[in-house]
Enzyme design. Structure first.
Site, PDB file in Angstrom:
ATOM      1  N   CYS A  95       0.298-112.589 -20.109  1.00 44.45           N
ATOM      2  CA  CYS A  95       0.698-112.181 -20.978  1.00 44.45           C
ATOM      3  C   CYS A  95       0.372-110.225 -20.460  1.00 44.45           C
ATOM      4  O   CYS A  95      -0.637-109.431 -20.243  1.00 44.45           O
ATOM      5  CB  CYS A  95      -0.414-112.229 -21.723  1.00 44.45           C
ATOM      6  SG  CYS A  95      -0.044-111.483 -23.150  1.00 44.45           S
ATOM      7  N   CYS A 108      -0.926-107.754 -23.054  1.00 47.93           N
ATOM      8  CA  CYS A 108      -2.668-108.146 -22.973  1.00 47.93           C
ATOM      9  C   CYS A 108      -2.946-106.991 -22.225  1.00 47.93           C
ATOM     10  O   CYS A 108      -4.360-106.450 -22.335  1.00 47.93           O
ATOM     11  CB  CYS A 108      -2.614-109.445 -23.178  1.00 47.93           C
ATOM     12  SG  CYS A 108      -2.359-110.370 -24.168  1.00 47.93           S
ATOM     13  N   ASP A 109      -2.796-106.992 -20.761  1.00 44.65           N
ATOM     14  CA  ASP A 109      -3.507-106.755 -19.462  1.00 44.65           C
ATOM     15  C   ASP A 109      -2.610-105.769 -18.625  1.00 44.65           C
ATOM     16  O   ASP A 109      -3.173-105.174 -17.576  1.00 44.65           O
ATOM     17  CB  ASP A 109      -3.611-108.319 -18.835  1.00 44.65           C
ATOM     18  CG  ASP A 109      -4.530-109.158 -19.789  1.00 44.65           C
ATOM     19  OD1 ASP A 109      -5.166-109.066 -19.898  1.00 44.65           O
ATOM     20  OD2 ASP A 109      -3.622-110.174 -19.104  1.00 44.65           O
TER      21      ASP A 109
END
Ligand code: NAP
Length: 322
Positions: free
Chosen positions: A137, A140-141
């Site tokens: 992701c 997300c990261d």
């Protein structure tokens, strides 16, 4: 565990398909129960920005859209339970047993909207470094890879879209693809080719993700043409090689296609009378918030009609004293 809870509709999954099915069945006075799963909202909840959901020309974040959909369904009487389904029993027909970690339900009808998960490479180091250098992701990261050199694995739309997004943070993005031609659409290809931070490694597969206590520091690549193996230094590995449907909980109780997706007809009926499915658990092609919303609507309307027809026939049986 107490008594089995009797419900008209249990919805398994809380992505756009599930929350929309909840809205429609709630408005039909069926007080649906939504078993939310590991992540309320599913994949949308980890999507940074949604720019193609009609009615929101300025875009909105995934978590905000999920919260609005949940609120909307709850306003009409849907109950969202933060729980996971452990097993189902469809073998005796309706009512169906749905067992979660916290409850046991007996549901007249079930709408399955359990979605799909990112596919894994299945190589050494992948599981070990997930969360410390291996990610599925970008939104997300990506932030954790500011100024770093990373690799992206895959050659489809997701790999390119996420790869382009990751150039916001990373110093360089090397896209590793197992062939020499991309699967992604031409527009995304052009954007990627025009991006100075992106380069491609063709005809290569990741054989191993290498690291230490500090996280990932390299990938071992194999050239699919020559068989030659090389160690490619990197700070992070983002994997976008497709999705796998979350069918594990159903075992062989529901008909799946050759890729593991639930087979539905035009009315979103499965092969089990009274069990419907919508969203990415039965759609391996479109995978959009808007299509999942549409499918959730259709499945809910089909379930409502099915319940009404069943009630009519039960009443008719009652009337003749059967
Ligand atoms: P996808 O289209 O199935 O592409 C998966 C990619 O990963 C392919 O390039 C495939 O290689 C590669 N791959 C698969 N298994 C692999 C493995 N074990 N090792 C190495 N490489 C592997 O998946 P996706 O990119 O997630 O897209 C899924 C669907 O969503 C598509 O219909 C796509 O159009 C859609 N989507 C659209 C957008 C958009 O329009 N903006 C954005 C994201 C997704 P091969 O090419 O050799 O098979």
């Amino acid at each position: 565990m107490g008594e089995m809870k009797k419900e008209r509709v249990v919805i398994i999954g809380s992505g756009p398909a599930g929350l929309t099915a909840a809205l429609y069945t709630a408005r039909a006075q069926l007080a649906p129960v939504v078993i939310a799963g590991e992540q309320l909202g599913g994949q949308v909840a980890i999507t940074h920005e949604i720019e193609n959901y009609p009615g929101f020309p300025e875009g909105l974040s995934g978590p905000e859209l999920v919260e609005r959909m949940k609120q909307h369904a709850e306003n009409f009487g849907a109950k969202v339970e933060f729980d996971l389904v452990e097993s189902v029993d469809f073998s005796r027909g309706s009512p169906f047993a749905v067992k979660t970690y916290g409850e046991e339900y007996l549901a007249d009808s079930v709408i399955v909207t359990i979605g799909a998960d990112p596919r894994k490479l299945g190589v050494a180091g992948e599981a070990e470094f997930t969360g410390t250098g291996v990610s599925y992701c970008g939104t997300c990261d990506g932030f954790f890879f500011r100024g770093k050199d990373i690799v992206v694995v895959g050659g489809g739309d997701s790999a390119l879209e996420e790869g382009i997004f990751l150039t916001r943070f990373a110093n360089s993005v090397n896209i590793i693809h197992r062939r020499d031609a991309l699967r992604a659409g031409v527009q995304l290809q052009q954007r990627a080719f025009n991006n100075d931070k992106i380069r491609f490694t063709w005809n290569s597969v990741v054989e191993e993700i290498v690291g230490d206590g500090g996280g990932v520091n390299a990938v071992r690549l194999r050239d699919t043409q020559t068989g030659e193996q090389t160690l490619h230094p990197t700070d992070g590995v983002f994997i976008f090689i497709g999705h796998d449907p979350n069918n594990a909980v159903f075992g062989d109780q529901i008909a799946l296609n050759e890729n593991g997706y639930i087979i539905t007809d035009q009315r979103y009926r499965t092969n089990v009378d009274g069990v419907f499915a919508a969203g990415e658990i039965q759609d391996e092609i479109w995978r959009q918030v808007a299509t999942s919303v549409g499918q959730g609507t259709s499945a809910a309307m089909a379930a409502i009609q099915w319940l009404e027809a069943r009630e009519d026939s039960l009443q008719a049986l009652d009337a003749v004293g059967a």
